[in-house]
Design a protein around this motif. Structure first.
Motif, PDB file in Angstrom:
ATOM      1  N   TYR A  88       0.684  -1.393   0.141  1.00  0.00           N
ATOM      2  CA  TYR A  88      -0.243  -0.112  -0.325  1.00  0.00           C
ATOM      3  C   TYR A  88       0.785   1.157  -0.085  1.00  0.00           C
ATOM      4  O   TYR A  88       2.097   1.526   0.704  1.00  0.00           O
ATOM      5  CB  TYR A  88      -1.407  -0.446   1.424  1.00  0.00           C
ATOM      6  CG  TYR A  88      -1.900   1.607   1.557  1.00  0.00           C
ATOM      7  CD1 TYR A  88      -2.400   1.772   0.422  1.00  0.00           C
ATOM      8  CD2 TYR A  88      -1.480   1.762   2.736  1.00  0.00           C
ATOM      9  CE1 TYR A  88      -3.443   2.725   1.012  1.00  0.00           C
ATOM     10  CE2 TYR A  88      -2.527   2.781   3.186  1.00  0.00           C
ATOM     11  CZ  TYR A  88      -3.042   3.688   2.199  1.00  0.00           C
ATOM     12  OH  TYR A  88      -4.413   4.560   2.081  1.00  0.00           O
TER      13      TYR A  88
ATOM     14  N   LEU B   9     -16.453  -4.421   6.330  1.00  0.00           N
ATOM     15  CA  LEU B   9     -16.111  -4.195   4.635  1.00  0.00           C
ATOM     16  C   LEU B   9     -15.951  -6.017   4.078  1.00  0.00           C
ATOM     17  O   LEU B   9     -16.460  -6.297   2.403  1.00  0.00           O
ATOM     18  CB  LEU B   9     -14.588  -3.944   3.903  1.00  0.00           C
ATOM     19  CG  LEU B   9     -15.117  -1.975   4.402  1.00  0.00           C
ATOM     20  CD1 LEU B   9     -13.686  -1.410   3.463  1.00  0.00           C
ATOM     21  CD2 LEU B   9     -15.884  -1.071   3.381  1.00  0.00           C
TER      22      LEU B   9
ATOM     23  N   MET C 192      -5.388   1.604  -1.039  1.00  0.00           N
ATOM     24  CA  MET C 192      -6.465   0.497  -0.435  1.00  0.00           C
ATOM     25  C   MET C 192      -7.230  -0.356  -0.466  1.00  0.00           C
ATOM     26  O   MET C 192      -6.537  -1.211  -0.152  1.00  0.00           O
ATOM     27  CB  MET C 192      -6.804   2.365   0.514  1.00  0.00           C
ATOM     28  CG  MET C 192      -7.787   1.113   1.585  1.00  0.00           C
ATOM     29  SD  MET C 192      -7.042   0.890   2.942  1.00  0.00           S
ATOM     30  CE  MET C 192      -6.030   2.138   3.891  1.00  0.00           C
ATOM     31  N   THR C 193      -7.883  -0.465  -1.544  1.00  0.00           N
ATOM     32  CA  THR C 193      -8.260  -1.716  -1.852  1.00  0.00           C
ATOM     33  C   THR C 193      -8.301  -3.388  -2.403  1.00  0.00           C
ATOM     34  O   THR C 193      -8.670  -3.618  -3.321  1.00  0.00           O
ATOM     35  CB  THR C 193     -10.018  -1.460  -2.141  1.00  0.00           C
ATOM     36  OG1 THR C 193      -9.765  -0.836  -3.468  1.00  0.00           O
ATOM     37  CG2 THR C 193     -10.658  -0.628  -1.479  1.00  0.00           C
ATOM     38  N   GLN C 194      -6.385  -2.789  -2.290  1.00  0.00           N
ATOM     39  CA  GLN C 194      -6.153  -3.564  -3.867  1.00  0.00           C
ATOM     40  C   GLN C 194      -5.104  -4.520  -3.342  1.00  0.00           C
ATOM     41  O   GLN C 194      -4.247  -4.891  -4.085  1.00  0.00           O
ATOM     42  CB  GLN C 194      -5.073  -2.424  -5.017  1.00  0.00           C
ATOM     43  CG  GLN C 194      -6.179  -1.092  -5.236  1.00  0.00           C
ATOM     44  CD  GLN C 194      -5.294  -1.177  -6.409  1.00  0.00           C
ATOM     45  OE1 GLN C 194      -4.212   0.064  -6.335  1.00  0.00           O
ATOM     46  NE2 GLN C 194      -5.963  -0.923  -8.138  1.00  0.00           N
ATOM     47  N   GLU C 195      -5.698  -5.228  -2.157  1.00  0.00           N
ATOM     48  CA  GLU C 195      -4.238  -6.181  -1.814  1.00  0.00           C
ATOM     49  C   GLU C 195      -4.790  -7.436  -2.533  1.00  0.00           C
ATOM     50  O   GLU C 195      -3.546  -7.785  -2.513  1.00  0.00           O
ATOM     51  CB  GLU C 195      -5.682  -6.536  -0.054  1.00  0.00           C
ATOM     52  CG  GLU C 195      -5.638  -5.621   1.041  1.00  0.00           C
ATOM     53  CD  GLU C 195      -7.218  -4.718   0.577  1.00  0.00           C
ATOM     54  OE1 GLU C 195      -7.145  -3.641   1.803  1.00  0.00           O
ATOM     55  OE2 GLU C 195      -7.500  -4.634  -0.212  1.00  0.00           O
TER      56      GLU C 195
ATOM     57  N   SER D 271     -14.485  -3.307  10.699  1.00  0.00           N
ATOM     58  CA  SER D 271     -14.461  -3.172   9.273  1.00  0.00           C
ATOM     59  C   SER D 271     -15.342  -3.805   9.058  1.00  0.00           C
ATOM     60  O   SER D 271     -14.923  -5.157   9.629  1.00  0.00           O
ATOM     61  CB  SER D 271     -12.746  -3.344   9.019  1.00  0.00           C
ATOM     62  OG  SER D 271     -13.468  -2.593   7.272  1.00  0.00           O
TER      63      SER D 271
END
Length: 455
Positions: free
Chosen positions: A36, A143, A57-60, A141
C-alpha cells in the motif's frame, strides 16, 4: 531460472527505530518491494535501486498476485504491511493466493514471514500498561466481515471481561459501527470504563487521549486510530491506563504477603482444581442459596455448580445439597421414569431472564423425537430435547427433590421438581425418585431395563 523468494514483512508502527533488524534485512535483500502506497513510503530510504510497486487501499488481492508472479519468475520480493503482517496484514491473504495456485511449503518459491510490532502493542506502550492481562483484538470494519459476526465477537469479549483492542474503528463512510460497538460493550462494562484512543502511533501525526467508554463516539477517531477498551479492573491514574495482572487475588496489596488459603507458586484457591471446593463452601455457609443464585454468584452455568456438588465428600460437603449424575445417554430413560412422579413442577428460564413455571401431572411430559412437551389443561410448554447433554438428580435435604437437564455449555434447559401436597411429598413418588437416585449412583447394568419396565 533460480527459485524466487517472498518476504511478508511487518514494518511495525512506522518509525524506523521500531522496525526489526530482520525486516530491514529482508527489504535490503529484495529486488522488488510491493505494498500500500503509504506503507511503502514508510521505508522510502531503503528503496534505492529496487522495483517499487505501490497499490491502493482496496487492492490487497492485486498486491498478493503481483508479489507471487514476480517471485515465481525467480525474483526476491518483499510484500510489506504496517504492524505485523500476520495481524490484519497481508500474510493470510497471500497464503490463500499461494495455496490456490498450487503452491506448497516444500515446493516452489520460499516464503518467510517477518514479524513486526503490532498496532495494539505500539499503542499500549504510549498510554501505560492496558494489556497486562487477557485481551483480544476486534476489527470494526464490515467491508469483509458481516456485522452480526462482529457484534457476536464484541458481545463475547465484553461478557468475558477481555481488554479489547478495536482496529479500524471509524472511517469517512463508516461512522455508526463505533457507536454500535460502544453500546454492545456497555451491556457488560461500566460507563466510566477507561479507554485509550491512539492515533498514528510512532508517526509524525501521533496523538493519544484517555477517555471513558460512554463518551467514546464523541472522541476524534479515524482510520489511523486504535482504541483500547479496559476490562472491569482497568483504571486511570497519573495520565496512565493500567490493567492489573491479578496479584491482588493472591497477595495482600503489593506487600508480597499471601492471602489466607493461598500458596506461592500454586494455583489460586479459585483456580481450576480449587474453585469447585469454593462452591461447596459457599453452599455450606450462605443462608439457603438456590443453585441458580449460586450460579449467578460464581458467574458459572448451573451445570458447573451441579458438578461441584457432585464432587462433595464427607469432609467437603455442599450444605444440604446432594446430586446424582445421570449417566450420559440415559437422560431420556430417566425422563420416562419421571412420568411416574405424580404432581410435578417444571421450571425454565429463557436467555433473556424470563422465567416459566408450570404445575402438571408428570404423565403430561410427552416426548416426540427431539421435542419435549409439558402439557397441562390450559398450558403447553415446548423444550428442544436435542439440546439436552446431561441430567442431574438433585436433593436439598428433605425440602426438595428434582431433576436438572443442561445443555453442552452447562446452561439449564429445564428443572423438574416433585410437589408437596399439604406439606408432604407423595410417598409413592418419593419411592420412585429414590430408586432412580440409587440406580444413578450405582450405575447398575440392569438400570436401563428396570426403569423401562417399571409401572
Amino acid at each position: 531460472m533460480s527459485k524466487g523468494k517472498l518476504f511478508l514483512v511487518g514494518l511495525g508502527p512506522g518509525a524506523s527505530e521500531q522496525m526489526s533488524l530482520r525486516a530491514r534485512q529482508a527489504i535490503a535483500e529484495s529486488e522488488v518491494v510491493i505494498g500500500y502506497a503509504k506503507y511503502v513510503d514508510l521505508v522510502k530510504d531503503l528503496l534505492a535501486g529496487k522495483e517499487v510497486i505501490r497499490k491502493g487501499m482496496t487492492q490487497e488481492v492485486d498486491r498478493c498476485i503481483a508479489a507471487y508472479e514476480r517471485a515465481s519468475r525467480g525474483r526476491t520480493v518483499a510484500l510489506v504491511s504496517s504492524g505485523d503482517s500476520g495481524v490484519y496484514g497481508m500474510a493470510g491473504l497471500t497464503y490463500e493466493v499461494l495455496l490456490r495456485s498450487g503452491w506448497t511449503p516444500d515446493a516452489g518459491i520460499e516464503v518467510e514471514v517477518v514479524p513486526g510490532i503490532t498496532a495494539l502493542s505500539a499503542c499500549a506502550s504510549l498510554v501505560g500498561a492496558p494489556l497486562s492481562h487477557d485481551f483480544c483484538a476486534i476489527s470494526l470494519s464490515d467491508l469483509l466481515t458481516p456485522w452480526p459476526l462482529i457484534a457476536r465477537r464484541l458481545e463475547a469479549a465484553a461478557k468475558g471481561d477481555f481488554v479489547v483492542a478495536l482496529y479500524n474503528p471509524r472511517s469517512g463512510r463508516r461512522r455508526q459501527q463505533l457507536v454500535a460497538a460502544r453500546d454492545i460493550l456497555l451491556r457488560h462494562r461500566r460507563p466510566d470504563t477507561p479507554v485509550a484512543i491512539v492515533n498514528a502511533a510512532y508517526r509524525e501525526q501521533q496523538t493519544t487521549r484517555l477517555a471513558q467508554l460512554d463518551a467514546l463516539p464523541d472522541c476524534e477517531i479515524g482510520m489511523l486510530s486504535t482504541v483500547l477498551v479496559g476490562n472491569g479492573d482497568t483504571y486511570r491514574r497519573g495520565g496512565l491506563m493500567i490493567t492489573p495482572r491479578g496479584y491482588s487475588h493472591k497477595y495482600d496489596g503489593l506487600t508480597g504477603h499471601l492471602k489466607p488459603g493461598e500458596r506461592s507458586g500454586r494455583s489460586l484457591s479459585m483456580g481450576l482444581e480449587g474453585w469447585r471446593s469454593c462452591v461447596r463452601a459457599y453452599l455450606r455457609a450462605a443462608e439457603g442459596p438456590s443453585l441458580e443464585d449460586t450460579a449467578r454468584y460464581f458467574d458459572a452455568p448451573p451445570g458447573e455448580i451441579l458438578a461441584a456438588v457432585g464432587e462433595a465428600t464427607d469432609d467437603d460437603q455442599a450444605g444440604t445439597y446432594a446430586v446424582a449424575a445421570v449417566r450420559r445417554g440415559k437422560e431420556a430413560i430417566l425422563l420416562d421414569a419421571a412420568r411416574g412422579w405424580g404432581r410435578v413442577r417444571i421450571f425454565m428460564r429463557s436467555g433473556t431472564g424470563a422465567e416459566s413455571e408450570l404445575l402438571l401431572n408428570a404423565d403430561g411430559l410427552i416426548r416426540h423425537g427431539d421435542s419435549l412437551f409439558a402439557q397441562a389443561s390450559d398450558f403447553r410448554l415446548h423444550i428442544d430435547w436435542s439440546r439436552v447433554r446431561r441430567g442431574w438428580l438433585v436433593r436439598r435435604g428433605e425440602r426438595s427433590r428434582g431433576l436438572y437437564c443442561v445443555d453442552a455449555a452447562g446452561n439449564s434447559l429445564f428443572a423438574l421438581f416433585l410437589v408437596h401436597d399439604q406439606g408432604r411429598f407423595d410417598q409413592e413418588a418419593v419411592a420412585r425418585y429414590e430408586r432412580a437416585w440409587q440406580d444413578a449412583l450405582n450405575d447398575r447394568s440392569q438400570w436401563t431395563r428396570r426403569l423401562l419396565t417399571e409401572d
